[in-house]
Design an enzyme around this catalytic site. Structure first.
Site, PDB file in Angstrom:
ATOM      1  N   GLU A 264      35.386  33.880  34.118  1.00 40.60           N
ATOM      2  CA  GLU A 264      35.415  33.593  35.542  1.00 40.60           C
ATOM      3  C   GLU A 264      34.373  32.517  35.878  1.00 40.60           C
ATOM      4  OE1 GLU A 264      34.967  36.051  39.784  1.00 40.60           O
ATOM      5  OE2 GLU A 264      33.992  36.824  37.963  1.00 40.60           O
ATOM      6  N   LYS A 339      42.202  36.055  43.045  1.00 37.34           N
ATOM      7  CA  LYS A 339      41.419  37.281  43.057  1.00 37.34           C
ATOM      8  C   LYS A 339      41.671  38.051  44.349  1.00 37.34           C
ATOM      9  CE  LYS A 339      36.696  38.826  41.984  1.00 37.34           C
ATOM     10  NZ  LYS A 339      35.332  38.358  41.615  1.00 37.34           N
ATOM     11  N   CYS A 373      37.558  39.898  37.259  1.00 38.29           N
ATOM     12  CA  CYS A 373      36.295  40.612  37.387  1.00 38.29           C
ATOM     13  C   CYS A 373      36.414  41.880  38.244  1.00 38.29           C
ATOM     14  CB  CYS A 373      35.228  39.658  37.923  1.00 38.29           C
ATOM     15  SG  CYS A 373      33.538  40.253  37.694  1.00 38.29           S
TER      16      CYS A 373
END
Length: 515
Positions: A264, A339, A373
């Site tokens: 990321e 995300k 993440c």
């Protein structure tokens, strides 16, 4: 004195007929001792010798299983025993058919308790797989049903047998060997008074069945994954960073990898030249480079013949800032994932907004999902992917402390177990003293597996040395996931109580993606 019984599983031979007839008379004494004629056995051995199996105990036939191959679409689920066997002539046998149809299986009463029936069922399954047939189908008697017919319908009876509330010597055994009931058949076997001429239509699906396969570009079974544990370092500009990216793509692709995963926000070092602008403006300036970086990754994917999950990078669209991961396929096509859950820090420092698309991506090496993440700490997202057939989940992450890293790691391992998939995580290491909000990094990249006999005992396929720039490369077997799903010690996807709860998106449009 040696009293050990000698047991042999083999193909039936015509010379076995006398023993076969005797055993069958005993096995079917409750319905008049029905037997196959010698001519019928001769016919089966002539048209399909591979499908006729027996177990010999101390030189005598103790159990037997007979089968033919049929084109099941010609008969469907509504058929009788006479119809499927061509009125017992076996003219219905079709070597080019797609289903192994079990026309007989029995065990001599003297040898029950030796689990000979299980040996025959296992051999049938092996035969089905080796012949690349779609399934095993058979009509099964329910010989105890007549005792309950006054109070239970056949369907109710079958359900009680399935729930172990009633024992049926035939159906209980078939269910315990991985068969499932597709339908209740009426008037299936005339004269079967114990079953009141009802039968269960049973099926066992061959998870390895493959239709007509192309000569090239066949679906991959063993997939090689490369993970880059990226060192954060200062770069003179975008060209220097792309040079470092290409170095890793070159190195990992040399091992014939199918995928390469980057971390990321791996391009965060480029924010150094904007550090004087403040955190929110600096990352928006960085976002101006993202389309060029994406295009570089796309070219590298094609030229090095490898699918690349390009970590993630900031992207501006319609005045909103997103954290986006690009999938660059080696055929030149691409997709993106935004995300869903920005961390509180991402929102406070940068003003990153959350995406709204959840869908799997098709590749030439399996169906994959991407979570960035913090997203992996929300089990619902991976479960949505699993329901869409995801096989590998890729998680680019960026964590500054061991606490943060362990949240990602533990949750990623949980996602692998509960969704019966592989999970690869890639993080960045090192320090960026000249970039605000990106001072330190901690990572130990890894590839995780489900937890069962076919996988490593610690459910870790490979892992990197903590806080060291390096790559890890490992092979994962997608067929093991199919076996786990159908025959695992536990089956977390199949055993969900969907009658009690469900997981759903608020809008079907949310799963369509933006591309």
């Amino acid at each position: 004195m040696n009293t050990q019984q000698l047991v042999e599983l083999r193909h039936l031979e015509l010379d076995d007929y006398r023993d076969l007839k005797s055993a069958m008379v005993e096995a079917y004494s409750d319905i008049g001792g029905l037997t196959w004629s010698e001519d019928a056995i001769r016919s089966l051995l002539e048209i399909f010798p591979e499908g006729q199996l027996c177990v010999i105990v101390d030189g005598r036939v103790a159990a037997c299983a007979l089968a033919i191959i049929v084109d099941y679409d010609h008969y469907g689920d509504k058929h009788t025993y006479a119809q499927i066997t061509g009125n017992y002539s076996f003219r219905t046998h079709d070597p080019k058919g797609d289903v192994l149809y079990g026309i007989e299986i029995f065990v001599h009463p003297q040898y029950r308790g030796l689990r000979l029936g299980r040996r025959l069922y296992d051999a049938r399954k092996e035969l089905c797989e080796n012949l690349n047939l779609r399934a095993i189908v058979a009509g099964g008697r329910i010989p105890n049903y007549s005792r309950f017919a006054d109070t239970l319908t056949p369907r109710d009876y079958i359900e009680k047998v399935r729930m172990k509330e009633i024992y049926d010597q035939t159906l209980t055994f078939q269910l315990s060997n991985g068969f499932h009931v597709r339908k209740v058949l009426k008037n299936y076997l005339p004269g079967d008074t114990s079953s009141l001429e009802f039968a269960t239509l049973l099926a066992w699906n061959n998870i390895y069945f493959e239709g007509t396969l192309p000569l090239i570009k066949r679906p991959k079974v063993v997939v090689r994954i490369g993970v880059v544990q990226w060192q954060m370092r200062s770069f003179d500009g975008i060209d220097a960073m792309i040079e470092q990216v290409e170095y890793f793509v070159d190195a990992v692709s040399d091992y014939k990898s199918d995928f390469i995963l980057f971390p990321e926000l791996f391009n965060a070092p480029l924010m150094a030249e904007f550090n004087h602008l403040g955190e929110a403006r600096a990352i928006r300036e960085l976002a101006a480079h993202s389309s060029a970086i994406r295009d570089h990754f796309s070219r590298l994917a094609v030229s090095y013949n490898v699918n690349i999950i390009a970590g993630s990078m900031p992207v501006m669209e319609d005045g909103h800032l997103y954290n986006v991961s690009y999938l660059c396929r080696r055929d030149g096509t691409g997709d993106e994932y935004r995300k869903i859950h920005p961390t509180p820090s991402e929102v406070d420092a940068w003003g990153i907004a959350g995406g709204d698309a959840i869908r799997v991506f098709e590749t030439d090496a399996g169906r994959i999902g991407i979570l960035i993440c913090y997203d992996v700490e929300f089990p619902e997202l991976a479960r949505f992917y699993a329901d869409q057939g995801m096989q590998i989940l890729f998680v680019p992450f960026l964590t500054d402390t061991q606490n943060g890293y362990n949240r990602v790691r533990r949750c990623a391992q949980a996602r692998a177990i509960e969704n019966e998939c592989y999970v690869a995580i890639a993080g960045a290491v090192g320090n960026l003293p000249k970039v605000n909000n990106m001072d330190i990094q901690y990572a130990q990249s890894a590839i995780f597996t489900p937890s069962d006999f076919a996988f490593p005992t610690n459910s870790i396929k490979a892992e990197a040395t903590p806080n060291t720039e390096m790559t890890i490369i490992a092979d994962v077997d997608l067929e093991l996931l199919m076996e786990l799903h159908e025959h695992g010690s536990v089956r977390t996807l199949k055993d969900r109580r969907l009658d009690l709860y469900e997981l759903r998106l608020k809008s079907p449009a949310d799963s369509t993606g933006r591309q």
